[in-house]
Design an enzyme around this catalytic site. Structure first.
Site, mmCIF file in Angstrom:
data_model
loop_
_atom_site.group_PDB
_atom_site.id
_atom_site.type_symbol
_atom_site.label_atom_id
_atom_site.label_comp_id
_atom_site.label_asym_id
_atom_site.label_seq_id
_atom_site.Cartn_x
_atom_site.Cartn_y
_atom_site.Cartn_z
ATOM 1 N N ARG A 48 1.010 -1.189 -0.171
ATOM 2 C CA ARG A 48 0.148 -0.185 0.004
ATOM 3 C C ARG A 48 0.759 1.192 -0.029
ATOM 4 N NH1 ARG A 48 -4.667 -1.933 4.173
ATOM 5 N NH2 ARG A 48 -5.480 -3.652 2.629
ATOM 6 N N GLU A 60 -0.630 -9.421 -5.360
ATOM 7 C CA GLU A 60 -1.939 -9.970 -5.538
ATOM 8 C C GLU A 60 -1.723 -11.563 -5.536
ATOM 9 O OE1 GLU A 60 -5.010 -9.035 -5.312
ATOM 10 O OE2 GLU A 60 -4.542 -6.652 -4.777
ATOM 11 N N THR A 66 -3.430 -17.221 0.285
ATOM 12 C CA THR A 66 -2.305 -17.227 1.197
ATOM 13 C C THR A 66 -2.596 -16.055 2.204
ATOM 14 O OG1 THR A 66 -1.117 -17.905 -0.837
ATOM 15 C CG2 THR A 66 0.148 -16.994 1.278
ATOM 16 N N GLY A 104 3.917 -22.501 -2.198
ATOM 17 C CA GLY A 104 3.132 -23.243 -2.705
ATOM 18 C C GLY A 104 2.478 -22.548 -4.039
ATOM 19 N N TYR A 105 1.323 -23.461 -4.558
ATOM 20 C CA TYR A 105 0.755 -23.022 -5.645
ATOM 21 C C TYR A 105 1.584 -22.498 -6.778
ATOM 22 C CZ TYR A 105 -3.974 -24.160 -3.652
ATOM 23 O OH TYR A 105 -5.129 -24.453 -3.120
ATOM 24 N N CYS A 220 -18.219 -8.364 15.681
ATOM 25 C CA CYS A 220 -19.178 -7.632 15.086
ATOM 26 C C CYS A 220 -19.459 -6.215 15.709
ATOM 27 C CB CYS A 220 -20.605 -8.449 15.171
ATOM 28 S SG CYS A 220 -20.691 -9.947 14.175
#
Length: 381
Positions: A48, A60, A66, A104-105, A220
């Site tokens: 950011r 992203e 993740t 991973g992935y 909440c």
DNA sequence: TACACGTGGCA
DNA sequence: TTGCCAAGTGT
């Protein structure tokens, strides 16, 4: 509404369906309250601090499926190693996979590399501002395209990741699993999006899901949308979003060989470029068959995969490892090369290496455990 | 449209 | 130990 709906009975409640449009004043109130919350409670995250679409793109991709805490160190290391799209495009895939090792992935890393090369070829190495161009890049789907374009360019493009699905399902007390309501949830994300500040709005949505509207025990009392949330009104937080049904995951028993030659080198192979752990290196082995001993399994697998004969020796380590759709027990044995020249029959490449060279190759997590065990046993003599 | 695709954390 | 979940995409 069916009369036998599975949710706890609140006989007279009228759930808002995602397709139903909130009134404009309500939408405005939701936007304002969320952005106000984000201003004081939003997270300070590394990506950011930049508007560089390449850096945001890398973040992203690293964040797909993740958690933020896991992705952050990879984000820094990856950009340190590949500072620009051109650097990434020019790199060897093996080096890209090495930078991704442990996250991973691995298709994410392969797709990042391919997409960078496509950008250099077709867009002069510049990340496109247009949604239709971005979403054509490998590894970038609708949510990732929206995340990048809204964060980098403040483009008014909605997102629908796991956080947003959960938030919107709860906001509307969605009565079906989110998978069955994707279309209307996208419509709601698009309708809610603050066109004046899509960058902060999308980021705020994800922060709300990650820190307040959590899967279990959402807080909440801290939620800016609590007064509009149908799920909170009827106290259904533990039931919404509804669970998807999932098949039980199988367990596989695998024999693995650490094969030594008479020069003190060991044999590793590179997996095929696509599919599970594609392009990563490993110690060879395979699944045990009924009635087979572990020693027989390892000798057979090595004969089938590499075309060589080995002597199976002492057990080095046993490793339990969980993938998404199955679990494995790896039983790893020291082995000695007896005869035959290793051939890449069921893999892409094979290599004899010194123990000290192993750090140069990308290995999946389970194999990193083998390497650590190897080093530990060496220290013990 | 379902399923494959990694890893870490938690109950 | 087992199951579930986390900033999804590709096929």
């Amino acid at each position: 509404m069916s009369s036998d709906r599975p949710l706890a009975a609140e006989p007279n409640r009228k759930p808002i369906t995602p397709g139903e449009i909130f009134s404009d004043p309500v939408l405005m109130q939701l936007r304002r309250s969320l952005l106000g919350w984000y201003g004081s409670r939003g997270r300070d995250l590394p990506w950011r601090h930049t508007r560089d679409p390449y850096k945001i793109w890398v973040s992203e991709i690293a964040l797909q499926q993740t958690q933020v805490k896991t992705a952050i160190p990879y984000y820094h290391r990856f950009l340190d190693r590949f500072p620009t799209i051109a650097d990434l495009a020019a790199a060897d895939l093996q080096d890209v996979l090495k930078a991704w090792q442990g996250l991973g992935y691995y298709a994410r890393a392969r797709n990042l590399h391919r997409a960078a090369q496509a950008l250099v070829c077709d867009f002069g190495g510049v990340f496109p501002r247009e949604f239709d161009s971005a979403i054509r890049l490998p590894g970038i789907g609708r949510t990732t395209a929206g995340g990048i374009l809204s964060a980098a360019f403040n483009a008014p493009v909605p997102i629908l990741d796991g956080n947003v699905k959960r938030i919107l399902a709860r906001l509307t007390a969605l009565e079906v699993p989110v998978k069955q309501a994707e279309k209307s949830l996208w419509a709601l994300s698009d309708r809610l999006l603050d066109r004046r500040n899509p960058r902060d709005f999308n980021q705020a949505l994800m922060d709300l899901g990650a820190t307040v509207c959590t899967p279990k025990n959402p807080t909440c009392l801290l939620c800016p949308w609590s007064d509009r949330c149908q799920t909170r009104q009827y106290n259904l937080q533990s039931q919404i979003p509804m669970r998807e049904t999932s098949a039980p995951i199988p367990h596989k028993t695998i024999g693995v060989a650490v094969i030594w030659n008479d020069r003190g080198e060991l044999l590793i192979d590179r997996r095929p470029p696509e599919g599970l752990l594609g392009g990563l290196w490993e110690f060879p082995g395979g699944k045990i068959e009924p009635g087979e001993s572990m020693e027989e399994c390892i000798a057979r697998e090595i004969r089938e995969e590499l075309g060589i004969e080995i002597a199976v020796g002492d057990r080095l380590i046993e490793i339990e490892h969980a993938y998404t759709h199955f679990r494995v027990t790896l039983t790893v044995h020291h082995c000695r090369h007896l005869s035959g020249e290793p051939q890449a029959i069921e893999c892409d490449e094979i290599r004899w290496v010194d123990v000290d060279e192993l750090d140069n190759f990308p290995f999946p997590k389970a194999n990193v455990k083998i390497i650590e065990a190897l080093r530990d046993s060496n220290f013990r003599g």
